[in-house]
Design an enzyme around this catalytic site. Sequence first.
Site, PDB file in Angstrom:
ATOM      1  N   GLU A  48      -7.724 -48.435  30.581  1.00 53.28           N
ATOM      2  CA  GLU A  48      -7.320 -47.933  31.904  1.00 53.28           C
ATOM      3  C   GLU A  48      -8.456 -48.134  32.910  1.00 53.28           C
ATOM      4  OE1 GLU A  48      -5.990 -43.902  31.242  1.00 53.28           O
ATOM      5  OE2 GLU A  48      -3.965 -44.574  30.781  1.00 53.28           O
ATOM      6  N   GLU A  73      16.846 -53.644  33.699  1.00 53.98           N
ATOM      7  CA  GLU A  73      18.152 -54.151  33.250  1.00 53.98           C
ATOM      8  C   GLU A  73      17.994 -55.059  32.030  1.00 53.98           C
ATOM      9  OE1 GLU A  73      20.348 -56.981  35.706  1.00 53.98           O
ATOM     10  OE2 GLU A  73      18.484 -57.474  36.744  1.00 53.98           O
ATOM     11  N   CYS A 106      -7.278 -32.631  31.832  1.00 56.90           N
ATOM     12  CA  CYS A 106      -6.200 -33.345  32.528  1.00 56.90           C
ATOM     13  C   CYS A 106      -6.380 -33.292  34.044  1.00 56.90           C
ATOM     14  CB  CYS A 106      -4.857 -32.744  32.116  1.00 56.90           C
ATOM     15  SG  CYS A 106      -3.484 -33.359  33.089  1.00 56.90           S
ATOM     16  N   LYS A 138      -7.519 -39.746  37.183  1.00 57.61           N
ATOM     17  CA  LYS A 138      -7.387 -41.141  36.709  1.00 57.61           C
ATOM     18  C   LYS A 138      -6.181 -41.808  37.362  1.00 57.61           C
ATOM     19  CE  LYS A 138      -4.714 -42.132  33.918  1.00 57.61           C
ATOM     20  NZ  LYS A 138      -4.777 -41.817  32.524  1.00 57.61           N
ATOM     21  N   HIS A 158      21.110 -54.297  38.939  1.00 56.07           N
ATOM     22  CA  HIS A 158      20.584 -55.620  39.259  1.00 56.07           C
ATOM     23  C   HIS A 158      20.080 -55.692  40.687  1.00 56.07           C
ATOM     24  CE1 HIS A 158      20.121 -59.878  38.684  1.00 56.07           C
ATOM     25  NE2 HIS A 158      20.781 -60.117  39.811  1.00 56.07           N
ATOM     26  N   CYS A 193      -6.125 -37.131  33.209  1.00 56.01           N
ATOM     27  CA  CYS A 193      -4.875 -37.731  33.692  1.00 56.01           C
ATOM     28  C   CYS A 193      -4.745 -37.773  35.211  1.00 56.01           C
ATOM     29  CB  CYS A 193      -3.670 -36.951  33.163  1.00 56.01           C
ATOM     30  SG  CYS A 193      -3.874 -36.251  31.545  1.00 56.01           S
TER      31      CYS A 193
HETATM   32  P1  NDP Z   1      -9.309 -43.693  21.700  1.00 53.45           P
HETATM   33  O1  NDP Z   1      -9.411 -43.054  20.368  1.00 53.45           O
HETATM   34  O2  NDP Z   1      -7.999 -44.099  22.253  1.00 53.45           O
HETATM   35  O3  NDP Z   1     -10.241 -44.991  21.705  1.00 53.45           O
HETATM   36  C1  NDP Z   1     -11.581 -44.956  21.312  1.00 53.45           C
HETATM   37  C2  NDP Z   1     -12.082 -46.372  21.288  1.00 53.45           C
HETATM   38  O4  NDP Z   1     -13.483 -46.360  20.995  1.00 53.45           O
HETATM   39  C3  NDP Z   1     -11.406 -47.220  20.205  1.00 53.45           C
HETATM   40  O5  NDP Z   1     -11.147 -48.483  20.731  1.00 53.45           O
HETATM   41  C4  NDP Z   1     -12.463 -47.281  19.111  1.00 53.45           C
HETATM   42  O6  NDP Z   1     -12.416 -48.452  18.362  1.00 53.45           O
HETATM   43  C5  NDP Z   1     -13.746 -47.259  19.927  1.00 53.45           C
HETATM   44  N1  NDP Z   1     -14.861 -46.743  19.142  1.00 53.45           N
HETATM   45  C6  NDP Z   1     -14.925 -45.588  18.449  1.00 53.45           C
HETATM   46  N2  NDP Z   1     -16.122 -45.462  17.845  1.00 53.45           N
HETATM   47  C7  NDP Z   1     -16.830 -46.561  18.171  1.00 53.45           C
HETATM   48  C8  NDP Z   1     -18.116 -47.020  17.836  1.00 53.45           C
HETATM   49  N3  NDP Z   1     -18.946 -46.315  17.033  1.00 53.45           N
HETATM   50  N4  NDP Z   1     -18.529 -48.205  18.317  1.00 53.45           N
HETATM   51  C9  NDP Z   1     -17.691 -48.944  19.107  1.00 53.45           C
HETATM   52  N5  NDP Z   1     -16.460 -48.553  19.461  1.00 53.45           N
HETATM   53  C10 NDP Z   1     -16.029 -47.381  18.997  1.00 53.45           C
HETATM   54  O7  NDP Z   1     -10.095 -42.706  22.659  1.00 53.45           O
HETATM   55  P2  NDP Z   1     -10.187 -42.608  24.222  1.00 53.45           P
HETATM   56  O8  NDP Z   1     -11.535 -42.026  24.447  1.00 53.45           O
HETATM   57  O9  NDP Z   1      -9.838 -43.865  24.899  1.00 53.45           O
HETATM   58  O10 NDP Z   1      -9.059 -41.553  24.557  1.00 53.45           O
HETATM   59  C11 NDP Z   1      -9.006 -40.302  23.868  1.00 53.45           C
HETATM   60  C12 NDP Z   1      -7.612 -39.775  23.822  1.00 53.45           C
HETATM   61  O11 NDP Z   1      -7.258 -39.296  25.096  1.00 53.45           O
HETATM   62  C13 NDP Z   1      -6.555 -40.820  23.494  1.00 53.45           C
HETATM   63  O12 NDP Z   1      -6.374 -40.978  22.126  1.00 53.45           O
HETATM   64  C14 NDP Z   1      -5.331 -40.270  24.157  1.00 53.45           C
HETATM   65  O13 NDP Z   1      -4.676 -39.424  23.264  1.00 53.45           O
HETATM   66  C15 NDP Z   1      -5.884 -39.480  25.320  1.00 53.45           C
HETATM   67  N6  NDP Z   1      -5.691 -40.237  26.572  1.00 53.45           N
HETATM   68  C16 NDP Z   1      -4.429 -40.462  27.006  1.00 53.45           C
HETATM   69  C17 NDP Z   1      -4.195 -41.152  28.166  1.00 53.45           C
HETATM   70  C18 NDP Z   1      -2.806 -41.399  28.612  1.00 53.45           C
HETATM   71  O14 NDP Z   1      -1.900 -40.746  28.143  1.00 53.45           O
HETATM   72  N7  NDP Z   1      -2.578 -42.353  29.520  1.00 53.45           N
HETATM   73  C19 NDP Z   1      -5.296 -41.673  28.983  1.00 53.45           C
HETATM   74  C20 NDP Z   1      -6.585 -41.400  28.420  1.00 53.45           C
HETATM   75  C21 NDP Z   1      -6.757 -40.696  27.274  1.00 53.45           C
HETATM   76  P3  NDP Z   1     -11.373 -48.674  17.143  1.00 53.45           P
HETATM   77  O15 NDP Z   1     -10.050 -48.923  17.783  1.00 53.45           O
HETATM   78  O16 NDP Z   1     -11.918 -49.862  16.442  1.00 53.45           O
HETATM   79  O17 NDP Z   1     -11.432 -47.441  16.316  1.00 53.45           O
END
Ligand code: NDP
Length: 451
Positions: free
Chosen positions: A181, A439, A43, A51, A434, A48
């Site tokens: 993001e 709202e 984080c 970012k 407002h 977080c």
């Molecule tokens: P996510 O699990 O959110 O997303 C992973 C992405 O990678 C999905 O779109 C997935 O596709 C794709 N993917 C996975 N495997 C493959 C593959 N073999 N080939 C192509 N695409 C693939 O993970 P992130 O890494 O984005 O984030 C991890 C975690 O971190 C999040 O789940 C969240 O909990 C946390 N996070 C929170 C944030 C916040 O609160 N603002 C910000 C950043 C991270 P598909 O959808 O098809 O499975």
Amino acid sequence: MEAFDYDLFVIGAGSGGVRACRIAASLGARVAVAEERYFGGTCVNVGCVPKKLFSYAAHYFDDFEDSKGFGWEFDNLRFDWSVLKANKDSEINRLNGIYKSMLDSNQVDIFEARARISGPNEIQVDGKTLSAKHILVAVGGWPWIPEFPGSELTVSSNDVFAMDQLPAEIAVMGGGYIAVEFASIFSRLGCKTSLIYRGDQLLRGFDKDIRSFITTEIGTHVDLYLEEDIQEIVKQNNKLEVSFKSGSKLSCEMVLAATGRTPLTDDLGLETVAVQLADNGAIKVDANFQTAQPSIYAVGDVIDRIALTPVALAEGQIVARALFSNDQKAMDYQNIATAVFCHPNIGTVGLAEHEALEAGLEIDVYESVFRPLKHTLSGRDEKSMIKMIVDRQSDRVVGLHIVAADAGEIVQGLSVAINCGATKADFDRTIGIHPTLAEELVTMRTKRVDV
Ligand code: NDP
């Protein structure tokens, strides 16, 4: 009674680990923590916090652009990545120091080294063998990148925080939190940005209307390659040539693989104890975060429940209080609000429409898509969306989803009301402020007719 060196030994000084240390120590426990990398975990260092700082930087671009419609004029607008990177680094260093001093001031012994478990109550760290009545594993997760020809040419979300230069062109692989993001951030900082996702709409798991809306919005500033899978990446001169399984191609300077994260359970000595792992390497725990080895607990991303900082904090706190006071409060994973800091932001709490229907609820759905007042003068072609899901029987608002500037700020406040069981009638009898975007939430009248 067996004498242990510590009451609690925590492995990992990220969000969950530090919170557990602090609470346990404040309850009188003798606590130690081992951290081999950086204080504050993902984080603070590669997640977080930096970012969000990058996201603020990206929003300035919108603000400068939008200001023209309000009469502002300026020349020579330019962005210097090296300034942002240096300022970000110094803020993260400051936070590292705060985390460390928080541990020091709570009399937590710190080992800046890798720790390995060597028995139910035994840890090897820094050349020493130490004993602890309880061990808490809070080592977090790490970016995971699928293997394909040229996958070693991609960078991870960890790497982008350390980049010395901003690429002119970047392709982001994935359609989850990190991918959307960073796609928004890079496009605003001046990179020609592409987003490659294997699905047809971004952010699987989110409400379908939010997915469709944000896919359209992000498509206004990022080149979307949907339903595309990377076949290979080849380096040619200073460029990366990305070939898709469909036969299409894309050329760019950098590919960021934001394809998920994996629990960091390798090389922790877990084979020396009865701790069990799920197929993805996550540590299996019960409702009290206890593993199959009763003296060992685990919290945060390493248990792969909900990978969010506030969740890890709550889990760490629950373990420490359960072990060292009589507080047996259980973790409630319902109605955890979350935000995605893409442009515009998404804020969400409660059930998506498909989740409400899967739960057998009869629902009313209220939706509103509108142009925010600010953009009547800015001229920006950006819309906002609000979706509210109401349980017809109880009138309770069971899901709220907002795509708008600062949606996370709005949803955080409303998640309190939703956790208190607010009904649609409660929203309706609330007088709005407002003119605000929020709202709209207390004036939602139009029910969708197709549910
Ligand atoms: P996510 O699990 O959110 O997303 C992973 C992405 O990678 C999905 O779109 C997935 O596709 C794709 N993917 C996975 N495997 C493959 C593959 N073999 N080939 C192509 N695409 C693939 O993970 P992130 O890494 O984005 O984030 C991890 C975690 O971190 C999040 O789940 C969240 O909990 C946390 N996070 C929170 C944030 C916040 O609160 N603002 C910000 C950043 C991270 P598909 O959808 O098809 O499975």
